[in-house]
Design a protein around this motif. Structure first.
Motif, PDB file in Angstrom:
ATOM      1  N   THR A   1      39.445  45.628  38.154  1.00 34.56           N
ATOM      2  CA  THR A   1      38.973  44.113  38.427  1.00 34.56           C
ATOM      3  C   THR A   1      37.729  44.220  38.855  1.00 34.56           C
ATOM      4  O   THR A   1      37.534  44.872  40.035  1.00 34.56           O
ATOM      5  CB  THR A   1      40.037  43.450  39.394  1.00 34.56           C
ATOM      6  OG1 THR A   1      41.397  43.519  38.800  1.00 34.56           O
ATOM      7  CG2 THR A   1      39.641  41.962  39.364  1.00 34.56           C
TER       8      THR A   1
ATOM      9  N   PRO B   1      37.349  37.301  41.518  1.00 31.47           N
ATOM     10  CA  PRO B   1      37.274  38.188  40.140  1.00 31.47           C
ATOM     11  C   PRO B   1      36.538  37.470  39.031  1.00 31.47           C
ATOM     12  O   PRO B   1      36.285  36.272  38.879  1.00 31.47           O
ATOM     13  CB  PRO B   1      38.733  37.944  39.960  1.00 31.47           C
ATOM     14  CG  PRO B   1      39.353  36.754  40.499  1.00 31.47           C
ATOM     15  CD  PRO B   1      38.518  36.364  41.708  1.00 31.47           C
TER      16      PRO B   1
ATOM     17  N   GLU C   1      38.438  41.215  34.126  1.00 35.84           N
ATOM     18  CA  GLU C   1      39.644  42.329  34.534  1.00 35.84           C
ATOM     19  C   GLU C   1      39.832  42.952  33.087  1.00 35.84           C
ATOM     20  O   GLU C   1      39.749  42.498  32.041  1.00 35.84           O
ATOM     21  CB  GLU C   1      40.857  41.147  34.745  1.00 35.84           C
ATOM     22  CG  GLU C   1      42.134  42.277  35.049  1.00 35.84           C
ATOM     23  CD  GLU C   1      43.300  41.503  34.310  1.00 35.84           C
ATOM     24  OE1 GLU C   1      44.465  41.917  34.397  1.00 35.84           O
ATOM     25  OE2 GLU C   1      43.173  40.295  33.573  1.00 35.84           O
TER      26      GLU C   1
END
Length: 533
Positions: A418, A426, A429
């Motif tokens: 991530t 985030p 990913e």
């Protein structure tokens, strides 16, 4: 089709909720790691696997099973939970029976009796601990199996669904096939079939199998079929006059084939080369073969592609600013479709992971050119099953940042990578399946190759670690006659395919054990396509 999401992603999302109360300052990634560790310490990730004695059953049978409850990325037997909940569910999603079983040192045993008054059909066994409820039902142990009539083993039946257009109306074509217990077609046989929706018989008709044991049933794909849960029930009479019933669930959302595209890392970025995976599924949810090409808004071909295992594949694309792309697809029946690709963002980051060889991983973070003019700091985290493997800051002063990691640092299974922005949010990913030689080795020997009926069989079992040193273990053995209870290895759910793969993913996985039948380039490429989709 619903995109698969890793349970590891769920863990990080939960950590972000904790981080909402953490001040943003230098060392933010260290605070993220500390919060992540606290969360995983207080929320252990348990998994359940049930070893059942047979792949399918008949009414009146008893389903015997042994339960294994594991915890952490290393899949050790769990001492966290003392109770396991196991449910027997019919094909209408009605709960038939629930067991609450004691768990001692991560192990438990139980059974269900399939009463004669139950109906034939597809049943499910679902199992979970209270800790597993934190992640939701998608991560419970859940296995579907067939239940037939006692003494009806001489009739083997299967169905495949196809979507067609006839007289400008959509229909669902059920292709049924019947064989006897020797695998020979049941030909020229009159068979009665009924369409049942929401527990009501819509109509009842008869048809006849051809020389290959095939029979075709056309179903109108109308509002009635799509409005509820239904199944096709067929009745076959054996040569001695006994009635054998076979039922086949009909998907409520029968529709045309579905095709979706998934950029690696989650986003396409202009002028950055990305791998794009795709998944093509038919009306029954299974993968189908497709071929096609990507074109821009002017119709110029950019790249061609075709699917491989389970309707999946991938290709490389470097989106140009201001251009839109779509896929022109040809299905196996030569029907065609056009599907738009995800739009590319003008600025952003692309996270890519490559398995270069048997020993190492290459992580590559590519930034769009505009983002390098104002360099900042990103965070990169690699974890597996709640175990932190790697964490680092990356400076965006250059367009490409690369990191090489040894595979031996990871346990076998799904690892999640991530990428975070400077606010610890985030932004990209990627999940990857990593194979390591870290499994127990088990050898089984018998004194001779064949035995007489009811003769005592002694089995010698030897278990070692990967280096050949003896290691203790807890085992269960199911013994069946494959001539009477044939199985298809790729279709089975084993402790490997369940604990290492399906228990970490949300969504349907077609033929999960296929990915564990061998370790070669073809299977590993198919496995990586699965991770990308």
């Amino acid at each position: 089709m619903q995109n698969k999401r890793s349970l590891l992603f769920f863990l990080l999302i939960s950590v972000f909720g904790v981080l909402a109360f953490v001040p943003r300052e230098d060392g933010g990634i260290e605070k993220l790691l500390a919060s992540f560790q606290r969360w995983t310490d207080t929320n252990p990730q348990e998994k359940v696997y049930l070893h059942m004695d047979k792949p399918y059953y008949a009414l009146g049978d008893t389903i015997w099973f042994k339960a294994y409850v594991t915890v952490s990325a290393r899949h050790q037997l769990s001492a966290q939970s003392q109770a396991l909940y196991v449910e027997l569910i019919n094909e209408h999603d009605s709960l038939i029976q629930t067991l609450k079983l004691p768990v001692i040192a991560g192990l438990g045993m139980g059974d269900f009796t399939l009463d004669d008054e139950l109906n034939e059909g597809n049943y499910r066994i679902r199992a979970y601990t209270q800790w597993m409820r934190n992640a939701g039902e998608d991560y419970f142990f859940d296995k579907t199996f067939a239940v037939g009539s006692p003494g009806g083993d001489e009739v083997q039946a299967k169905v495949n669904y196809q979507y067609e257009i006839a007289k400008e109306k959509s229909i669902v074509v059920a292709h049924l096939n019947y064989k006897d217990d020797a695998g020979k077609p049941i030909s020229d046989k009159r068979i009665r079939y009924e369409l049942i929706l929401n527990n009501k018989v819509i109509y009842s008709k008869e048809s006849e199998t051809d020389i290959s044991g095939n029979m075709v049933v056309n179903l109108a794909n109308d509002a009635a079929l799509q409005s509820g849960t239904g199944f096709l029930r067929t009745t076959v009479y054996t040569t001695d006059g006994r009635k054998v019933i076979r039922t086949f669930p009909v998907k409520a959302a029968l529709s045309q084939s579905d095709l979706q595209f998934f950029p690696e890392g989650g986003t396409l970025v202009s002028n950055v080369t990305s791998r794009i995976a795709f998944k093509a599924t038919g009306v029954d949810g299974a993968g189908i073969f497709i071929r096609g090409m990507v074109v821009d808004q002017l119709g110029t071909e950019v790249i061609s592609f075709e699917s491989h295992h389970a309707g999946m594949g991938s290709f490389l694309l470097k989106p140009e600013p201001g251009k839109q792309y779509k896929a022109k697809v040809v299905y196996k029946d030569n029907s065609t479709a056009e599907v738009s690709l995800p739009a590319a963002q003008p600025e952003g980051y692309v996270l890519a992971v490559y398995q270069l060889d048997n020993d190492s991983l290459l992580l590559r973070v590519t930034a769009s050119a505009g983002l390098t003019k104002n360099p900042g700091s990103l965070g990169l985290i690699a974890q597996s099953g709640g175990e932190m493997i790697y964490a680092s800051k990356l400076l965006t002063s250059k367009q490409i940042n690369s990191v090489t990691l040894p595979k031996k640092s990871f346990p076998t299974g799904i690892a999640q990578f991530t990428l975070f922005d400077y606010k610890n949010e985030p932004i990209s990913e990627r999940i990857v399946f990593i194979r390591n030689q870290d499994q127990m080795k088990v050898k089984i020997k018998t004194a001779k190759k064949s035995y007489n009926s009811k003769e005592k069989v002694e089995v010698e079992l030897e278990s070692t670690d990967p280096t050949g040193k003896p290691v203790a273990g807890n085992f269960s053995v199911a013994v069946i006659d494959e001539s009477k209870v044939p199985i298809e290895e790729q279709m089975e759910s084993t402790i490997f395919s369940n604990i290492l793969l399906t228990s970490d993913l949300k969504g349907y996985i077609e033929k999960p054990n296929y990915y564990f039948t061998a370790d070669n380039d073809t299977i590993n490429k198919a496995l990586d396509n699965l991770m990308l989709t």
